[in-house]
Design an enzyme around this catalytic site. Sequence first.
Site, PDB file in Angstrom:
ATOM      1  N   TRP A   1       0.752  -1.241   0.103  1.00 47.53           N
ATOM      2  CA  TRP A   1      -0.041  -0.062  -0.151  1.00 47.53           C
ATOM      3  C   TRP A   1       0.790   1.115  -0.007  1.00 47.53           C
ATOM      4  O   TRP A   1       0.615   2.124  -0.833  1.00 47.53           O
ATOM      5  CB  TRP A   1      -0.909  -0.044   1.186  1.00 47.53           C
ATOM      6  CG  TRP A   1      -2.008  -1.099   0.923  1.00 47.53           C
ATOM      7  CD1 TRP A   1      -2.192  -2.290   1.600  1.00 47.53           C
ATOM      8  CD2 TRP A   1      -2.872  -1.050  -0.043  1.00 47.53           C
ATOM      9  NE1 TRP A   1      -3.057  -2.789   1.146  1.00 47.53           N
ATOM     10  CE2 TRP A   1      -3.796  -2.292  -0.094  1.00 47.53           C
ATOM     11  CE3 TRP A   1      -3.381  -0.198  -1.458  1.00 47.53           C
ATOM     12  CZ2 TRP A   1      -4.764  -2.661  -1.016  1.00 47.53           C
ATOM     13  CZ3 TRP A   1      -4.340  -0.682  -1.976  1.00 47.53           C
ATOM     14  CH2 TRP A   1      -4.858  -1.533  -1.949  1.00 47.53           C
TER      15      TRP A   1
ATOM     16  N   ASP B   1      -2.139   6.549   6.175  1.00 46.20           N
ATOM     17  CA  ASP B   1      -3.102   5.731   5.559  1.00 46.20           C
ATOM     18  C   ASP B   1      -3.664   4.831   6.466  1.00 46.20           C
ATOM     19  O   ASP B   1      -2.808   3.675   6.898  1.00 46.20           O
ATOM     20  CB  ASP B   1      -2.615   5.070   4.277  1.00 46.20           C
ATOM     21  CG  ASP B   1      -3.505   4.021   3.709  1.00 46.20           C
ATOM     22  OD1 ASP B   1      -4.709   3.937   4.389  1.00 46.20           O
ATOM     23  OD2 ASP B   1      -3.356   3.406   2.624  1.00 46.20           O
TER      24      ASP B   1
ATOM     25  N   LYS C   1     -13.117  -1.665   6.277  1.00 45.52           N
ATOM     26  CA  LYS C   1     -12.142  -2.543   7.333  1.00 45.52           C
ATOM     27  C   LYS C   1     -13.037  -2.445   8.913  1.00 45.52           C
ATOM     28  O   LYS C   1     -13.711  -3.247   9.349  1.00 45.52           O
ATOM     29  CB  LYS C   1     -10.919  -2.568   7.516  1.00 45.52           C
ATOM     30  CG  LYS C   1     -10.109  -2.932   6.048  1.00 45.52           C
ATOM     31  CD  LYS C   1      -9.433  -1.775   5.421  1.00 45.52           C
ATOM     32  CE  LYS C   1      -8.940  -2.182   4.129  1.00 45.52           C
ATOM     33  NZ  LYS C   1      -8.595  -3.357   3.664  1.00 45.52           N
TER      34      LYS C   1
HETATM   35  C1  LIG Z   1      -3.780   0.259   3.827  1.00 50.81           C
HETATM   36  C2  LIG Z   1      -4.871   0.301   2.792  1.00 50.81           C
HETATM   37  N1  LIG Z   1      -4.634   1.419   1.768  1.00 50.81           N
HETATM   38  C3  LIG Z   1      -5.617   1.650   0.724  1.00 50.81           C
HETATM   39  C4  LIG Z   1      -6.305   0.752   0.302  1.00 50.81           C
HETATM   40  C5  LIG Z   1      -7.291   0.866  -0.824  1.00 50.81           C
HETATM   41  O1  LIG Z   1      -8.473   1.065  -0.504  1.00 50.81           O
HETATM   42  P1  LIG Z   1      -9.751   1.250  -1.496  1.00 50.81           P
HETATM   43  O2  LIG Z   1      -9.897  -0.309  -2.102  1.00 50.81           O
HETATM   44  O3  LIG Z   1     -10.975   1.627  -0.669  1.00 50.81           O
HETATM   45  O4  LIG Z   1      -9.353   2.164  -2.760  1.00 50.81           O
HETATM   46  C6  LIG Z   1      -6.319  -0.393   1.286  1.00 50.81           C
HETATM   47  C7  LIG Z   1      -7.538  -1.798   0.762  1.00 50.81           C
HETATM   48  O5  LIG Z   1      -7.443  -2.566   1.113  1.00 50.81           O
HETATM   49  C8  LIG Z   1      -5.557  -0.829   2.209  1.00 50.81           C
HETATM   50  O6  LIG Z   1      -5.597  -1.739   3.138  1.00 50.81           O
END
Ligand SMILES: Cc1ncc(COP(=O)(O)O)c(C=O)c1O
Length: 360
Positions: free
Chosen positions: A102, A172, A196
């Site tokens: 991520w 994040d 989540k």
């Molecule tokens: C730490 C983290 N950042 C970003 C995201 C991306 O999220 P989204 O699918 O809502 O764009 C996730 C998704 O699992 C994540 O776990």
Amino acid sequence: MSRAFNFCAGPATLPEPVLKQARDEMLDWRGTGMSVMEMSHRSDEFVAIAETAEKDLRELAGISDDYAVLFMQGGASSQFSTIPLNLLGDKTTADYVNTGIWSKKAIAEAKRYGDVNVVASSEDSDFTTVPEQSTWSTNADAAYLHYTPNETIGGLEFDFTPDSGDVPLVADMSSTMLSRPVDVSRYGLIYAGAQKNIGPSGLVVVIIRKDLLGKARKETPTMMNYQVIADNGSMYNTPATYSWYLAGLVFKWLKAQGGVKAMGEINYRKAKKLYDFIDANDFYANPIEPRFRSWMNVPFTLADDALNDDFLKGADARRLLNLKGHRSVGGMRASIYNAMPEAGVDALIQYMTEFAKERG
Ligand SMILES: Cc1ncc(COP(=O)(O)O)c(C=O)c1O
């Protein structure tokens, strides 16, 4: 009807009382004769739902009036570009810590808008650790310092809040938000995809220090301009009303559980139980340096990968669902967010014990 234990990383299991309340209110929300889904977002009823959700979130997370709380759309991924577009301002560089998949996605997107300085990376160790802050090469002139407190895929979690000095700290928190107390005042901006610990996917909650508003580049799409979203109470366009409502129900549920402090204690206990079991059993392994093991996402491998499919089949038969690890890392992963009851972790350990005994 029987509810399974769903270990999915996201969309993830929601608290059962929240789902039941949503069911009960589905056709007629408190005598209005309609579902929340069917209400005008400008109606007094929905505005009250939205405001209550924000108030409860502020209370739960300890968010002061120095911060705006935004209920945006496009998931956490949309923030990977929204952040540089809004926060770079007249600066050209931003600092990023690289601790996993991520982080890398956030870095790749930010590079489209400015120079990214990767201050530290644990890629060499396969993202099994967090580099000590004393080794980071931060830039005092960076527009902000971005990090990912919990890497959902790798199961790697910071056990400290970075000190970014006068540079705004951006986090994040998609997979760790509301899982324990956090000192929001340390941050310039916190964002979290909802799927989540907050509610349905698509919704993303942004907590931004108000002095960081109003710096968006002029080419920033209106829908991505934090100032515009803040000025309009997150209703510049039609917001994700039903997701916002469900998030509000989750916040009420969290308050009834004793808030984030109580959740933190439960989450610590759940994670410790599972890691202790994995460490004590030769058949299972987790590669993360113990200090940085995630409380929310617990990846583990079996002694023999050839048994993975059988393990998953047996788990499914016991209604222990979605334990397959992310396609990029393989193995297994148990996501044990706020809404996963301790009984779910116990059932998983029971199954893992029996599987290792029979097949190990
Ligand atoms: C730490 C983290 N950042 C970003 C995201 C991306 O999220 P989204 O699918 O809502 O764009 C996730 C998704 O699992 C994540 O776990």
